[in-house]
Design a protein around this motif. Structure first.
Motif, short mmCIF file in Angstrom:
data_model
loop_
_atom_site.label_atom_id
_atom_site.label_comp_id
_atom_site.label_asym_id
_atom_site.label_seq_id
_atom_site.Cartn_x
_atom_site.Cartn_y
_atom_site.Cartn_z
N GLY A 116 -33.45 -5.88 -59.37
CA GLY A 116 -34.29 -4.70 -59.22
C GLY A 116 -35.60 -4.80 -58.71
O GLY A 116 -36.15 -5.86 -58.59
N GLU A 117 -36.32 -3.67 -58.44
CA GLU A 117 -37.78 -3.67 -58.03
C GLU A 117 -38.74 -3.51 -59.29
O GLU A 117 -38.56 -2.82 -60.02
CB GLU A 117 -37.88 -2.39 -57.16
N HIS A 118 -39.56 -4.68 -59.37
CA HIS A 118 -40.41 -4.61 -60.32
C HIS A 118 -41.72 -5.18 -59.62
O HIS A 118 -41.95 -5.84 -58.54
CB HIS A 118 -40.04 -5.99 -61.07
N ASP A 119 -42.96 -4.84 -60.65
CA ASP A 119 -44.21 -5.63 -60.34
C ASP A 119 -44.16 -7.16 -60.90
O ASP A 119 -43.99 -7.08 -62.20
CB ASP A 119 -45.27 -4.72 -60.83
N THR A 130 -49.44 -7.06 -52.41
CA THR A 130 -48.77 -6.20 -53.34
C THR A 130 -48.02 -7.15 -54.24
O THR A 130 -47.34 -8.36 -53.70
CB THR A 130 -48.01 -5.07 -53.08
N THR A 131 -47.56 -7.14 -55.50
CA THR A 131 -46.77 -7.99 -56.41
C THR A 131 -45.60 -7.27 -56.72
O THR A 131 -44.84 -7.87 -57.50
CB THR A 131 -47.52 -8.32 -57.42
N VAL A 132 -45.17 -6.16 -55.92
CA VAL A 132 -43.91 -5.40 -56.02
C VAL A 132 -42.90 -6.03 -55.13
O VAL A 132 -43.31 -6.30 -53.90
CB VAL A 132 -44.23 -4.05 -55.91
N ARG A 133 -41.88 -6.59 -55.64
CA ARG A 133 -40.82 -7.19 -54.85
C ARG A 133 -39.30 -6.62 -55.66
O ARG A 133 -39.34 -6.23 -56.56
CB ARG A 133 -40.76 -8.78 -54.93
N THR A 134 -38.32 -7.11 -54.69
CA THR A 134 -37.06 -6.58 -55.33
C THR A 134 -35.92 -7.44 -55.11
O THR A 134 -36.03 -8.47 -54.13
CB THR A 134 -36.48 -5.28 -54.38
N PHE A 143 -40.57 -13.31 -52.49
CA PHE A 143 -41.22 -14.06 -53.66
C PHE A 143 -42.61 -14.34 -53.56
O PHE A 143 -43.10 -15.02 -52.57
CB PHE A 143 -40.43 -15.08 -54.21
N LEU A 144 -43.13 -14.20 -54.71
CA LEU A 144 -44.79 -14.73 -54.88
C LEU A 144 -44.74 -16.12 -55.34
O LEU A 144 -43.65 -16.80 -55.67
CB LEU A 144 -45.42 -13.81 -56.08
N TYR A 145 -46.04 -16.76 -55.24
CA TYR A 145 -46.49 -18.17 -55.29
C TYR A 145 -45.84 -18.49 -56.48
O TYR A 145 -46.35 -18.09 -57.76
CB TYR A 145 -47.91 -17.96 -55.25
N ASN A 146 -44.98 -19.52 -56.44
CA ASN A 146 -44.45 -20.20 -57.79
C ASN A 146 -43.56 -19.07 -58.48
O ASN A 146 -43.05 -19.39 -59.50
CB ASN A 146 -45.47 -20.75 -58.78
N GLN A 147 -43.27 -18.22 -57.97
CA GLN A 147 -42.32 -17.01 -58.73
C GLN A 147 -41.12 -17.59 -59.26
O GLN A 147 -40.73 -17.44 -60.26
CB GLN A 147 -42.16 -16.01 -57.85
N ILE A 148 -40.43 -18.14 -58.39
CA ILE A 148 -38.95 -18.66 -58.65
C ILE A 148 -39.03 -19.80 -59.80
O ILE A 148 -38.22 -19.92 -60.72
CB ILE A 148 -38.32 -19.31 -57.52
N ARG A 149 -40.04 -20.63 -59.72
CA ARG A 149 -40.19 -21.77 -60.71
C ARG A 149 -40.61 -21.09 -62.09
O ARG A 149 -40.04 -21.64 -63.17
CB ARG A 149 -41.27 -22.78 -60.16
#
Length: 249
Positions: free
Chosen positions: A152-155, A168-172, A196-202
């Motif tokens: 889903g879409e989240h901050d 923005t830090t909102v991604r789906t 995806f943001l910096y290091n988000q997946i990790r």
């Protein structure tokens, strides 16, 4: 000037990430060196734009890039030519001529990342650069129960490392998968999303590892998203297990 799109793969072990950095060996730097050599070193250097950055030690199976050449060369000729100029840890799979308004980053709809984790007590030396290593016992069923909470879409501010530059830090997140291979004791996570943001997946993987170890509740992901506090998502999984799998346009 014709615009070219290329699909590339690379072993990120010996790179300081994707983006050009002074005095550092980077994927973008090696590509630009080869493209400019092909174009016979024009007065205005040619830039190679990627679909997104990858960090030091992170790999790619299907990174997409674009660049403009000062004259037209058949796409297969560009592919073959670059293949002879690029180092062995970068492979060029496909090259196409695309419309002038195509942009590897801004035209992308979704990206898929894979995280490969070794859950063996024995640390396999020939896999050390290509998997995250986690010798502690993990409850696979708990991680499988928790991972859909990322959809889903989240901050995602709780899952972004300091230093990110996104407006923005909102991604789906549109799809998540987890699977295991008992024979090799490896677990694979896959995440597809608009970005995806910096290091988000990790960090997302790190939270799942804590859930798998029992040090975090199975239903904790919604609370972390609502908290908007990076300090509460503690663990960042090693870079060696992360791959940019594909980019969809």
């Amino acid at each position: 000037m014709p615009r070219y799109r290329a699909i590339i793969a690379y072993d990120g072990t010996d790179f300081y990430g994707w983006q050009v950095q002074p005095g550092k060996r980077t994927v973008q730097g090696e590509l630009e060196k080869a493209v400019n050599q092909m174009a016979k070193n024009p007065e205005i250097p040619i830039r190679v734009q990627g679909s997104g950055r990858t960090d030091a030690g992170v790999h790619a199976l299907g990174q997409v890039v674009h660049f403009d050449l000062p004259y037209q060369i058949p796409a297969n000729g560009v592919r073959k030519g670059l293949a002879t100029m690029l180092p062995f840890d970068i492979g060029i799979e496909q090259v196409d001529i695309v419309a002038d308004d195509f942009h590897a980053q801004y035209s992308a709809h979704t990206k898929t990342y894979r995280y490969q984790l070794s859950n063996r007590e024995f640390r396999a030396p020939f896999r050390r650069n290509y998997t995250g290593y986690w010798p502690r016992r993990l409850d696979y069923d708990k991680m499988a129960q928790a991972i859909p909470d990322y959809l889903g879409e989240h901050d995602w501010i709780s899952f972004a490392a300091s230093g990110f530059q996104a407006k923005t830090t909102v991604r789906t997140v549109t799809d998540v998968k987890i699977s295991q291979e008992p024979a090799t004791q490896e677990i694979t996570f896959e995440f597809t999303g608009t970005g995806f943001l910096y290091n988000q997946i990790r960090i997302m993987v790190g939270v799942l590892l804590e859930i798998g170890m029992g040090t975090r509740p199975v239903d904790d992901i919604p609370r972390l998203l609502a908290a908007k506090d990076r300090q509460q998502a503690r663990l960042t999984a090693p870079a060696s297990g992360l791959y940019l799998k594909s980019v969809d346009y």
